[in-house]
Design an enzyme around this catalytic site. Structure first.
Site, PDB file in Angstrom:
ATOM      1  N   GLU A 245       0.829  -1.202   0.000  1.00  0.00           N
ATOM      2  CA  GLU A 245       0.000   0.000   0.000  1.00  0.00           C
ATOM      3  C   GLU A 245       0.870   1.260   0.000  1.00  0.00           C
ATOM      4  O   GLU A 245       1.672   1.494   0.906  1.00  0.00           O
ATOM      5  CB  GLU A 245      -0.909  -0.001   1.236  1.00  0.00           C
ATOM      6  CG  GLU A 245      -1.687   1.272   1.461  1.00  0.00           C
ATOM      7  CD  GLU A 245      -2.702   1.561   0.367  1.00  0.00           C
ATOM      8  OE1 GLU A 245      -2.668   2.681  -0.190  1.00  0.00           O
ATOM      9  OE2 GLU A 245      -3.510   0.669   0.073  1.00  0.00           O
TER      10      GLU A 245
ATOM     11  N   SER B 223      -5.885   2.585  -4.879  1.00  0.00           N
ATOM     12  CA  SER B 223      -5.756   1.150  -4.575  1.00  0.00           C
ATOM     13  C   SER B 223      -6.733   0.314  -5.384  1.00  0.00           C
ATOM     14  O   SER B 223      -6.422  -0.816  -5.794  1.00  0.00           O
ATOM     15  CB  SER B 223      -5.994   0.927  -3.079  1.00  0.00           C
ATOM     16  OG  SER B 223      -5.053   1.616  -2.299  1.00  0.00           O
TER      17      SER B 223
ATOM     18  N   HIS C  75      -1.259   3.597   4.995  1.00  0.00           N
ATOM     19  CA  HIS C  75      -2.372   4.336   4.398  1.00  0.00           C
ATOM     20  C   HIS C  75      -2.730   5.490   5.325  1.00  0.00           C
ATOM     21  O   HIS C  75      -2.558   5.392   6.534  1.00  0.00           O
ATOM     22  CB  HIS C  75      -3.574   3.384   4.234  1.00  0.00           C
ATOM     23  CG  HIS C  75      -4.590   3.847   3.242  1.00  0.00           C
ATOM     24  ND1 HIS C  75      -5.323   5.003   3.417  1.00  0.00           N
ATOM     25  CD2 HIS C  75      -5.011   3.302   2.075  1.00  0.00           C
ATOM     26  CE1 HIS C  75      -6.140   5.148   2.393  1.00  0.00           C
ATOM     27  NE2 HIS C  75      -5.971   4.142   1.565  1.00  0.00           N
TER      28      HIS C  75
ATOM     29  N   ASP D  61       0.690  -0.654  -4.985  1.00  0.00           N
ATOM     30  CA  ASP D  61      -0.547  -0.353  -5.692  1.00  0.00           C
ATOM     31  C   ASP D  61      -0.451   0.978  -6.428  1.00  0.00           C
ATOM     32  O   ASP D  61      -0.920   1.119  -7.542  1.00  0.00           O
ATOM     33  CB  ASP D  61      -1.746  -0.362  -4.737  1.00  0.00           C
ATOM     34  CG  ASP D  61      -1.589   0.596  -3.566  1.00  0.00           C
ATOM     35  OD1 ASP D  61      -0.477   1.096  -3.319  1.00  0.00           O
ATOM     36  OD2 ASP D  61      -2.595   0.843  -2.868  1.00  0.00           O
ATOM     37  N   HIS D  62       0.209   1.964  -5.798  1.00  0.00           N
ATOM     38  CA  HIS D  62       0.332   3.282  -6.416  1.00  0.00           C
ATOM     39  C   HIS D  62       1.362   4.100  -5.645  1.00  0.00           C
ATOM     40  O   HIS D  62       1.734   3.768  -4.513  1.00  0.00           O
ATOM     41  CB  HIS D  62      -1.013   4.018  -6.444  1.00  0.00           C
ATOM     42  CG  HIS D  62      -1.636   4.168  -5.088  1.00  0.00           C
ATOM     43  ND1 HIS D  62      -1.221   5.104  -4.162  1.00  0.00           N
ATOM     44  CD2 HIS D  62      -2.645   3.486  -4.483  1.00  0.00           C
ATOM     45  CE1 HIS D  62      -1.946   5.006  -3.065  1.00  0.00           C
ATOM     46  NE2 HIS D  62      -2.820   4.024  -3.225  1.00  0.00           N
TER      47      HIS D  62
END
Length: 668
Positions: free
Chosen positions: A284, A329, A449, A503-504
């Site tokens: 994440e 995500s 996150h 994810d990013h």
């Protein structure tokens, strides 16, 4: 018989129950008229389909009746006026009547489209032939309109049967307190169901794709979905699937083909046998900018945010020019599992994502692998589980399964289970199922996150960085390191190919990594413990959508499959390769040498992003033949992408799956 009630909240809920009843009659009629297009419903499916149907009807009814609910509960005494009550009846009948009209229309329109009506279908209103077509529709399906008017009568009778007396005289203070409480209760109910019957911070308002939480059969999702829901949830979405065309269809298909087949080629040295486990780890928010071993902007004297990853990268095959294919995500798993990127809108938020797939998990199932997905949030989070079921994942382990075994003390209060608590659970489960046959497992981490919290008891272990996220990344890197320490002695460890990515990206503390294309760069790493052929660095461009074709190439998967990406290790497939994403109203297309900005009409920038990372010099005036070939390639890619989205076509061309119609016709 007339039921008289003084409680305005109870009256409202009973009247909404009447709407439930007529909506369920619509669903039964839908099944009756379209059962030849819907695969057989077995006894074991009924409870799940009923739950899904009630969920989508609930959200439909909430959306339709928001104004009516407000009028029913607003804490003012003019609610008792006869004129106001008549207005409420009109609002109830008109809004729910429109909802019923859409539902009934789809009973008879469904065979033409074999998908629920969404806002984009109303393009027919612009056609000159719409009025004649509507006239024919009314004549051909007159009994449908008769059924609709019967439902309206039932709706009216049900409304009037739930009568409400004038509330007894109360002090002003008591009146407003009680009625404000009723409004608050209703608001909580609305939020709870619109979010998918959960208050989890990780959940979103449910979408059409969430129908796959209740079934993995696309024809059953059509049975469950409610048309007002489909229409309302696609407001603003129809324009997000344009019909862009730059070439003749055959030329675009030739330039950007989506059907792939394995062809014997010069061995790459990266082949693996089908007894090798495959473990994908999606981190994440671990953008390249935060990783010292990947960022040339990271000061040497600064403490690393990722000491474990930095050390592990020396033991495997590291892609130094890897890109994400979305910006949240929710975009990662469709790209990794199904080789489908997200551009203007999250792919899973589009109605066009509700379709049939034969994605990477399904291919792995076919090759004898057992498939599993681990994520510490609730099952509704990001649409991961619903999409995973449709893609072919068989086993899911989420917050619910963790808390069944370990209680709820490890919930982080926002998203799910802390990484350092969830990873041992993953270890335990893999140990249990790795004894039977090879596994294909995906772990999506959670804790790095926003709001970037660190678990109680561990804060002193992780120092602050230059950005709030850095402390959380240090924690997640620590948890990942502890996880690898715990599994390295397991018998399955050395027989596993680990694919680690993010994810990013998630912002940066440098100018370079806040500029395209560097702002979309992520880690990507292949690691096979103890195998020296999986060592080195690769500076050629790669992206999320390449994971599926690259892995299938390594496994020598010998059947056609659908993918927008390419096999990175296949020299023939990698020619003319590029990474593509979308931000700020334009497509960002990067090759090994240049970055191009394309606004759907023209290429307006060409940047040598390696030598000029801040994009200070636009080389567009120096376009050459090599540029033209690259531009043709990504124009064809974009055209093919939207063509497949509009057709909801994510299967290889040579695959001719039996449709529900063909299957049922064969039975009869």
């Amino acid at each position: 018989m007339k039921i008289n009630l003084k409680n305005s909240l109870t009256v409202l809920l009973l009247r909404l129950f009447v709407v439930y009843a007529v909506f369920m009659l619509c669903r039964l009629a839908f099944y009756f008229f379209n059962n030849n297009l819907i695969d057989d419903v077995h006894a074991g499916d009924i409870i799940s389909l009923l739950r899904g149907s009630l969920m989508f009807d609930t959200v439909s009814i909430i959306y339709i009746n928001l104004l009516f609910a407000l009028m029913s509960l607003i804490p003012f005494k003019f609610r008792d006026n006869s004129g106001y009550k008549k207005a409420m009846l009109w609002i109830f009948m008109i809004t729910n009547g429109l909802g019923l009209l859409i539902n009934v229309a789809d009973i008879f329109y469904y065979p033409f489209k074999q998908a629920r009506i969404v806002l984009g279908d109303f393009f027919l209103l612009q056609e000159d032939a719409f009025v004649p077509l509507l006239g024919d529709f009314v004549i051909d399906y007159w009994y449908g309109f008769l059924f609709y008017f019967i439902l309206l009568v039932l709706l009216y009778i049900g409304y009037k049967a739930v009568g409400d007396k004038k509330e007894p005289v109360q002090t002003n203070r008591r009146y407003y307190v009680v009625n404000t409480a009723y409004m608050s209760i209703m608001a909580i109910i609305i939020i709870f169901f619109v979010r998918g019957a959960t208050f989890s911070a990780a959940s979103f308002p449910i979408s059409m794709n969430d129908a796959f939480l209740y079934t993995d059969n696309p024809t059953h999702t059509s049975f469950m979905l409610s048309n007002p829901f489909c229409l309302i949830r696609t407001i603003g979405k129809s324009k997000d699937v344009p019909d862009l065309k730059y070439f003749d269809t055959k030329i675009a298909q030739n330039l950007a083909g989506t059907t792939h087949t394995y062809e014997a080629a010069e061995p790459s040295g990266f082949e693996i046998d089908r007894k090798t486990n495959v473990f994908i780890i999606v981190l994440e928010s671990f953008g390249k900018a935060h990783i010292k071993s990947l960022s040339d902007q990271f000061p040497k004297e600064r403490e690393s945010n990722t000491p474990f990853l930095d050390s592990l990268f020396n033991e495997g095959y590291l892609f130094t020019n890897a890109h994400q294919n979305g910006y949240r995500s929710i975009d990662a798993l469709p790209a990794i599992w199904a080789s489908i990127p997200s551009f203007k809108e999250h792919f899973l938020s589009l109605p066009n994502s509700v379709a049939s797939y034969y994605a990477l998990p399904a291919c792995m199932n076919e090759m004898g692998y057992q498939t599993a997905f681990f994520h510490g949030a609730v099952k509704e989070s990001m649409g991961f589980v619903s999409f995973g079921r449709n893609a072919g994942i068989k086993n899911f382990y989420s917050r619910e399964e963790y808390e069944e075994e370990n209680g709820d003390e490890d919930f982080d209060g926002k998203w799910g289970i802390w990484d350092h608590k969830f990873f041992p659970f993953v270890h335990k489960k893999i140990n249990a199922f790795s004894k039977d046959k090879p596994f294909f497992t995906t772990l999506f981490t959670l804790s790095s996150h926003h709001p970037y919290k660190v678990p109680p008891g561990l804060p002193k272990k992780f120092s602050e960085g230059t950005m709030p996220i850095h402390r959380a990344i240090k924690y997640s890197d620590y948890a990942l390191g502890e996880f690898f320490k715990s599994i390295e002695k397991e018998p399955w460890y050395k027989n596993t190919l680990f694919i680690i990515t993010a994810d990013h990206s998630s912002g940066a503390d440098s100018y370079k990594f806040n500029k395209a294309p560097h702002d979309y760069t992520i880690p990507m790493f292949f690691f096979k413990p103890g195998n020296n052929k999986f060592k080195g660095k690769d500076d050629k461009i790669i992206q999320h959508i390449d994971v599926m074709p690259t892995l299938l190439g390594m496994l020598k998967y010998d059947k056609p499959y659908f993918a927008f990406g390419k096999d990175h290790f296949n020299k023939k497939d990698s020619n003319g390769h590029f990474a593509i994403n979308f931000s700020n109203g334009a497509f960002n297309c990067s090759t090994d040498s240049y970055y191009y900005l394309f606004n759907e009409k023209d290429v307006i920038s060409k940047i040598d992003y390696r030598m000029d990372p801040l994009g200070n010099t636009n080389l567009i005036a120096k376009r050459n033949q090599q540029d033209e070939e690259a531009i043709k390639g990504f124009k064809a890619f974009i055209q093919e992408y939207y063509a497949h989205l509009n057709a909801r076509d994510y299967l290889p061309r040579t695959t001719k799956p039996k449709t529900a119609l063909a299957v049922n016709a064969g039975r009869k």
